[in-house]
Design a protein around this motif. Structure first.
Motif, PDB file in Angstrom:
ATOM      1  N   GLU A 170      22.601  -2.230  -5.864  1.00  0.00           N
ATOM      2  CA  GLU A 170      23.371  -3.380  -5.349  1.00  0.00           C
ATOM      3  C   GLU A 170      22.518  -4.630  -5.251  1.00  0.00           C
ATOM      4  O   GLU A 170      22.941  -5.713  -5.609  1.00  0.00           O
ATOM      5  CB  GLU A 170      23.992  -3.031  -3.995  1.00  0.00           C
ATOM      6  CG  GLU A 170      25.068  -1.968  -4.114  1.00  0.00           C
ATOM      7  CD  GLU A 170      25.988  -1.940  -2.901  1.00  0.00           C
ATOM      8  OE1 GLU A 170      25.858  -2.805  -2.035  1.00  0.00           O
ATOM      9  OE2 GLU A 170      26.827  -1.030  -2.830  1.00  0.00           O
ATOM     10  N   TYR A 171      21.325  -4.519  -4.682  1.00  0.00           N
ATOM     11  CA  TYR A 171      20.448  -5.684  -4.522  1.00  0.00           C
ATOM     12  C   TYR A 171      19.119  -5.400  -5.207  1.00  0.00           C
ATOM     13  O   TYR A 171      18.517  -4.356  -4.983  1.00  0.00           O
ATOM     14  CB  TYR A 171      20.193  -5.988  -3.040  1.00  0.00           C
ATOM     15  CG  TYR A 171      21.432  -6.316  -2.262  1.00  0.00           C
ATOM     16  CD1 TYR A 171      22.103  -7.518  -2.472  1.00  0.00           C
ATOM     17  CD2 TYR A 171      21.933  -5.434  -1.308  1.00  0.00           C
ATOM     18  CE1 TYR A 171      23.255  -7.820  -1.755  1.00  0.00           C
ATOM     19  CE2 TYR A 171      23.085  -5.739  -0.584  1.00  0.00           C
ATOM     20  CZ  TYR A 171      23.735  -6.930  -0.817  1.00  0.00           C
ATOM     21  OH  TYR A 171      24.867  -7.233  -0.116  1.00  0.00           O
ATOM     22  N   ARG A 172      18.690  -6.321  -6.046  1.00  0.00           N
ATOM     23  CA  ARG A 172      17.390  -6.167  -6.710  1.00  0.00           C
ATOM     24  C   ARG A 172      16.298  -6.677  -5.770  1.00  0.00           C
ATOM     25  O   ARG A 172      16.364  -7.803  -5.295  1.00  0.00           O
ATOM     26  CB  ARG A 172      17.366  -6.960  -8.013  1.00  0.00           C
ATOM     27  CG  ARG A 172      18.600  -6.759  -8.909  1.00  0.00           C
ATOM     28  CD  ARG A 172      18.600  -5.399  -9.582  1.00  0.00           C
ATOM     29  NE  ARG A 172      19.893  -5.074 -10.162  1.00  0.00           N
ATOM     30  CZ  ARG A 172      20.249  -5.320 -11.417  1.00  0.00           C
ATOM     31  NH1 ARG A 172      19.405  -5.945 -12.221  1.00  0.00           N
ATOM     32  NH2 ARG A 172      21.422  -4.955 -11.871  1.00  0.00           N
ATOM     33  N   MET A 173      15.287  -5.830  -5.504  1.00  0.00           N
ATOM     34  CA  MET A 173      14.219  -6.207  -4.581  1.00  0.00           C
ATOM     35  C   MET A 173      12.875  -6.130  -5.293  1.00  0.00           C
ATOM     36  O   MET A 173      12.567  -5.140  -5.969  1.00  0.00           O
ATOM     37  CB  MET A 173      14.202  -5.286  -3.349  1.00  0.00           C
ATOM     38  CG  MET A 173      15.440  -5.409  -2.486  1.00  0.00           C
ATOM     39  SD  MET A 173      15.398  -4.330  -1.032  1.00  0.00           S
ATOM     40  CE  MET A 173      14.149  -5.143  -0.046  1.00  0.00           C
ATOM     41  N   ALA A 174      12.087  -7.185  -5.136  1.00  0.00           N
ATOM     42  CA  ALA A 174      10.768  -7.237  -5.783  1.00  0.00           C
ATOM     43  C   ALA A 174       9.834  -6.218  -5.143  1.00  0.00           C
ATOM     44  O   ALA A 174       9.864  -5.996  -3.931  1.00  0.00           O
ATOM     45  CB  ALA A 174      10.190  -8.646  -5.636  1.00  0.00           C
ATOM     46  N   GLY A 175       8.994  -5.581  -5.976  1.00  0.00           N
ATOM     47  CA  GLY A 175       7.982  -4.661  -5.471  1.00  0.00           C
ATOM     48  C   GLY A 175       8.496  -3.279  -5.157  1.00  0.00           C
ATOM     49  O   GLY A 175       7.768  -2.456  -4.593  1.00  0.00           O
ATOM     50  N   ILE A 176       9.766  -2.998  -5.496  1.00  0.00           N
ATOM     51  CA  ILE A 176      10.364  -1.690  -5.206  1.00  0.00           C
ATOM     52  C   ILE A 176      10.885  -1.087  -6.508  1.00  0.00           C
ATOM     53  O   ILE A 176      11.492  -1.785  -7.321  1.00  0.00           O
ATOM     54  CB  ILE A 176      11.487  -1.825  -4.163  1.00  0.00           C
ATOM     55  CG1 ILE A 176      10.882  -2.172  -2.801  1.00  0.00           C
ATOM     56  CG2 ILE A 176      12.314  -0.558  -4.060  1.00  0.00           C
ATOM     57  CD1 ILE A 176      11.902  -2.465  -1.733  1.00  0.00           C
ATOM     58  N   ASN A 177      10.650   0.187  -6.716  1.00  0.00           N
ATOM     59  CA  ASN A 177      11.117   0.873  -7.930  1.00  0.00           C
ATOM     60  C   ASN A 177      12.538   1.361  -7.703  1.00  0.00           C
ATOM     61  O   ASN A 177      12.771   2.268  -6.903  1.00  0.00           O
ATOM     62  CB  ASN A 177      10.204   2.076  -8.235  1.00  0.00           C
ATOM     63  CG  ASN A 177       8.743   1.680  -8.291  1.00  0.00           C
ATOM     64  OD1 ASN A 177       8.301   1.079  -9.257  1.00  0.00           O
ATOM     65  ND2 ASN A 177       7.989   2.015  -7.249  1.00  0.00           N
TER      66      ASN A 177
ATOM     67  N   GLU B 294       0.807  -1.231   0.000  1.00  0.00           N
ATOM     68  CA  GLU B 294       0.000   0.000   0.000  1.00  0.00           C
ATOM     69  C   GLU B 294       0.839   1.280   0.000  1.00  0.00           C
ATOM     70  O   GLU B 294       0.277   2.379   0.026  1.00  0.00           O
ATOM     71  CB  GLU B 294      -0.966   0.010   1.193  1.00  0.00           C
ATOM     72  CG  GLU B 294      -0.325  -0.120   2.555  1.00  0.00           C
ATOM     73  CD  GLU B 294      -0.228  -1.553   3.043  1.00  0.00           C
ATOM     74  OE1 GLU B 294      -0.165  -1.749   4.267  1.00  0.00           O
ATOM     75  OE2 GLU B 294      -0.199  -2.483   2.210  1.00  0.00           O
ATOM     76  N   ILE B 295       2.193   1.154   0.020  1.00  0.00           N
ATOM     77  CA  ILE B 295       3.015   2.361  -0.063  1.00  0.00           C
ATOM     78  C   ILE B 295       3.941   2.278  -1.279  1.00  0.00           C
ATOM     79  O   ILE B 295       4.282   1.195  -1.741  1.00  0.00           O
ATOM     80  CB  ILE B 295       3.842   2.598   1.222  1.00  0.00           C
ATOM     81  CG1 ILE B 295       4.884   1.496   1.427  1.00  0.00           C
ATOM     82  CG2 ILE B 295       2.950   2.731   2.442  1.00  0.00           C
ATOM     83  CD1 ILE B 295       5.854   1.788   2.558  1.00  0.00           C
ATOM     84  N   ASN B 296       4.335   3.443  -1.762  1.00  0.00           N
ATOM     85  CA  ASN B 296       5.189   3.540  -2.955  1.00  0.00           C
ATOM     86  C   ASN B 296       6.630   3.780  -2.516  1.00  0.00           C
ATOM     87  O   ASN B 296       6.931   4.797  -1.889  1.00  0.00           O
ATOM     88  CB  ASN B 296       4.698   4.689  -3.843  1.00  0.00           C
ATOM     89  CG  ASN B 296       5.504   4.819  -5.125  1.00  0.00           C
ATOM     90  OD1 ASN B 296       6.165   3.882  -5.550  1.00  0.00           O
ATOM     91  ND2 ASN B 296       5.458   6.001  -5.733  1.00  0.00           N
ATOM     92  N   VAL B 297       7.508   2.830  -2.815  1.00  0.00           N
ATOM     93  CA  VAL B 297       8.919   2.929  -2.428  1.00  0.00           C
ATOM     94  C   VAL B 297       9.769   3.097  -3.684  1.00  0.00           C
ATOM     95  O   VAL B 297       9.674   2.305  -4.621  1.00  0.00           O
ATOM     96  CB  VAL B 297       9.380   1.669  -1.660  1.00  0.00           C
ATOM     97  CG1 VAL B 297      10.842   1.807  -1.243  1.00  0.00           C
ATOM     98  CG2 VAL B 297       8.506   1.428  -0.439  1.00  0.00           C
ATOM     99  N   ILE B 298      10.611   4.137  -3.708  1.00  0.00           N
ATOM    100  CA  ILE B 298      11.495   4.390  -4.853  1.00  0.00           C
ATOM    101  C   ILE B 298      12.914   4.584  -4.327  1.00  0.00           C
ATOM    102  O   ILE B 298      13.133   5.267  -3.323  1.00  0.00           O
ATOM    103  CB  ILE B 298      11.061   5.634  -5.657  1.00  0.00           C
ATOM    104  CG1 ILE B 298       9.593   5.519  -6.100  1.00  0.00           C
ATOM    105  CG2 ILE B 298      11.955   5.814  -6.876  1.00  0.00           C
ATOM    106  CD1 ILE B 298       9.088   6.706  -6.898  1.00  0.00           C
ATOM    107  N   THR B 299      13.892   3.981  -5.006  1.00  0.00           N
ATOM    108  CA  THR B 299      15.290   4.151  -4.610  1.00  0.00           C
ATOM    109  C   THR B 299      16.081   4.781  -5.752  1.00  0.00           C
ATOM    110  O   THR B 299      15.750   4.585  -6.929  1.00  0.00           O
ATOM    111  CB  THR B 299      15.949   2.807  -4.240  1.00  0.00           C
ATOM    112  OG1 THR B 299      16.234   2.062  -5.441  1.00  0.00           O
ATOM    113  CG2 THR B 299      15.054   1.964  -3.342  1.00  0.00           C
TER     114      THR B 299
END
Length: 556
Positions: free
Chosen positions: A347-354, A336-341
């Motif tokens: 360095e690490y690919r994370m599912a569900g994160i832009n 339910e929250i939008n996470v952007i890096t």
């Protein structure tokens, strides 16, 4: 024949809360028992001993067993790794085979066929067996043989050019050399590989548990071929030798994909290559694994569970800042929250994160990317590093306008982060309002549980180091490293983090606005209960996690 469940019940090794469930199921089914091992309710050692008793076979402790190198050589490393087996001796014309699952008939058949000998299986603990396979089937010998071959081939002419093989030509000597180099580093759980040209040789070092270990060097004549091969694999300009370059490569090891971040640096003897191994399968990405003490964890959790504010993790290169940030991100990220890096590199690919990769050549800098993503309705922003005034200004403004901002900064301790931001040109009143928590950290080597021994240091030495205070009662047992086969005779195995968590209070905000020094801010933070890096390190020495020497090595 008794089932595993029945044997474990007989010895009283099953937790009471799972007895009813196991008794109701099929006693011959091993899956529920394996689940208990995975959850840590039964140890691997108990499981292995129960298996040995069930099969009426001997159980062996591989760490103390004198493994016969002749027996090991009869079966290929590929078969050993595929079936999780290791030949350890030859007795009465039989090959003694250590196994995790003695009922694996395919493994027994393959070993019998490869060795052309009858097989006598014994049972070993899985973690011990895998460590023994790695130890006895290292790539070092093959690397040495390959190095000798390459040296002989290049002997007639110092100018021999090995060229660069096609990417698919895995049999070419240079390709095999590079593959073995990377493979051995991953097996040794190294974090970095350093390939350093010298005047007469090519030096290779692995960073294991934060300390560099020298590997067998390679002849100078293969330098050009090795570096060119690495450049091709990491997709950087092979012809450019005068300026530093950054790239990335992926390798397959043990059935999993591992990314490596590659950096080249021109030196007087040629290009130095450093590869950072990004193996996120070895970390659980759980905050409980960060070794935060109770007080520090409570302070840090209070900061990252807020909907806005800035959290900074500080420390030198290689101190685990990125791991801490990703672990925190893993805890706050929800559908339910939008996470952007914004990172350089990712360095690490994370599912569900832009995740956004910085690309200065295309004009995508930290500042421009951050300015753009703030128009993409983010709730949480992770910024790889605050490097300049513009990036810091936008990050502070984002924290003040309802975003949770996570980032890193290069400072020696937590209080210095405040003065560092003001030195970057950020107004002190903005720093005081936006900054919520600063965590400084270092990585120290963890003592090997199998060989650590009590440290009989004199009480006056402990007082001199301020580990103990005058009049203090009984000091708990502290430990020092010894060295065994399990830890490659270093006395340490794995690493733990040492932390210093500073939360912004009204007093620290006032000191920030008054442009107080980091020493004054640090003094105020300690009055409010902040533990310094060394104090946190001493607490972990008291818990038996690390040694006094190791804390003195990593903390000033």
């Amino acid at each position: 024949m008794a089932s595993l469940t029945e044997i474990l019940i007989l010895h009283g090794l099953l937790p009471i809360e799972v007895l009813d469930t196991l008794m109701a199921g099929d006693p011959a089914d091993e899956a529920p028992v394996r689940d208990l091992v995975a959850k840590g309710l039964i140890s691997e050692l108990q499981f292995a001993k129960a298996r040995a008793q069930q099969a009426n076979l001997p159980f062996v402790e591989l760490l103390d067993y004198p493994v016969d190198s002749l027996a090991v050589s009869l079966v290929s490393p590929a078969i050993c790794r595929r079936h999780e087996v290791l030949p350890i001796a030859i007795n009465d014309g039989h090959l003694v085979l250590a196994m995790v699952d003695p009922g694996n008939v395919f493994a027994l058949d393959d070993v019998r066929e490869a060795s052309r000998m009858p097989v006598a299986p014994v049972v070993a603990e899985r973690s011990d067996l895998l460590a023994a396979i790695t130890r006895h089937h290292r790539a070092d010998d093959e690397l040495n043989n390959l190095t000798s071959t390459l040296e002989e081939e290049s002997a007639p002419s110092e100018q021999t050019d090995f060229g660069v093989s096609e990417p698919g030509d895995d049999d070419a000597p240079i390709v095999r050399f590079v593959n073995l180099l990377v493979s051995q580093a991953i097996q040794d759980q190294a974090s970095d590989i350093h390939i350093e040209p010298g005047e007469h040789s090519l030096r290779v070092r692995y960073r294991i548990d934060g300390v560099l270990h020298e590997m067998p060097s390679a002849p100078k004549s293969i330098q050009a071929g090795v570096i060119s091969r690495l450049k091709i694999m990491s997709d950087v300009d092979i012809a450019e030798r005068r300026r530093p370059q950054d790239g990335r490569m992926s390798v397959s090891h043990g059935g999993r994909k591992i990314d490596l971040r590659v950096a080249t640096l021109p030196t007087v003897w040629g290009e130095k290559v450093v590869m950072r191994i990004l193996d996120n399968s070895s970390s659980s990405m759980q905050l409980s694994e960060l070794n935060l003490l109770e007080g520090n964890f409570a302070a840090y959790k209070k900061a990252y569970t807020k909907p806005y504010g800035m959290i900074l993790v500080t420390g030198p290169t290689g101190s685990g800042k990125s791991t801490t940030l990703y672990t925190t991100l893993n805890s706050v990220a929800r559908p339910e929250i939008n996470v952007i890096t914004v990172e350089d590199p990712v360095e690490y690919r994370m599912a569900g994160i832009n995740q956004v990769q910085v690309n200065p050549k295309a004009g995508l800098t930290f500042a421009s990317a951050l300015r753009s993503i703030l128009r993409s309705d983010p709730d949480v922003v992770l910024l790889g590093e605050i490097r300049d005034h513009e990036t810091a200004q936008i990050a502070v403004e984002a924290a003040l306008t309802g975003h949770l901002v996570l980032s890193t900064l290069h400072t020696n301790d937590a209080p210095s982060a405040v003065t560092r931001l003001t030195e970057m040109g950020i107004e002190p009143f903005l720093v005081g309002s936006a900054l919520d928590c600063v965590m400084a950290q270092r990585l120290a080597r963890r003592l090997c549980d199998r060989c650590k021994t009590a440290d009989d240091r004199a009480p006056e030495d402990l007082l001199r180091l301020r580990f103990a205070s005058p009049g203090e009662g009984d000091i708990p047992t502290i430990y020092r490293p010894v060295g065994c086969m399990s830890c490659s005779n270093t006395g340490y195995r794995g690493r733990i983090a040492v932390h210093e968590v500073m939360t912004m209070s009204e007093e620290i905000e006032r000191l920030t606005v008054a442009r107080a020094s980091s020493a004054e801010i640090g003094e105020a933070a300690r009055r409010q209960g902040m533990q310094t890096l060394r104090e946190d390190g001493w607490a972990k020495v008291r818990l038996g996690l690390t040694s006094i020497e190791e804390i003195l090595r990593v903390v000033a």
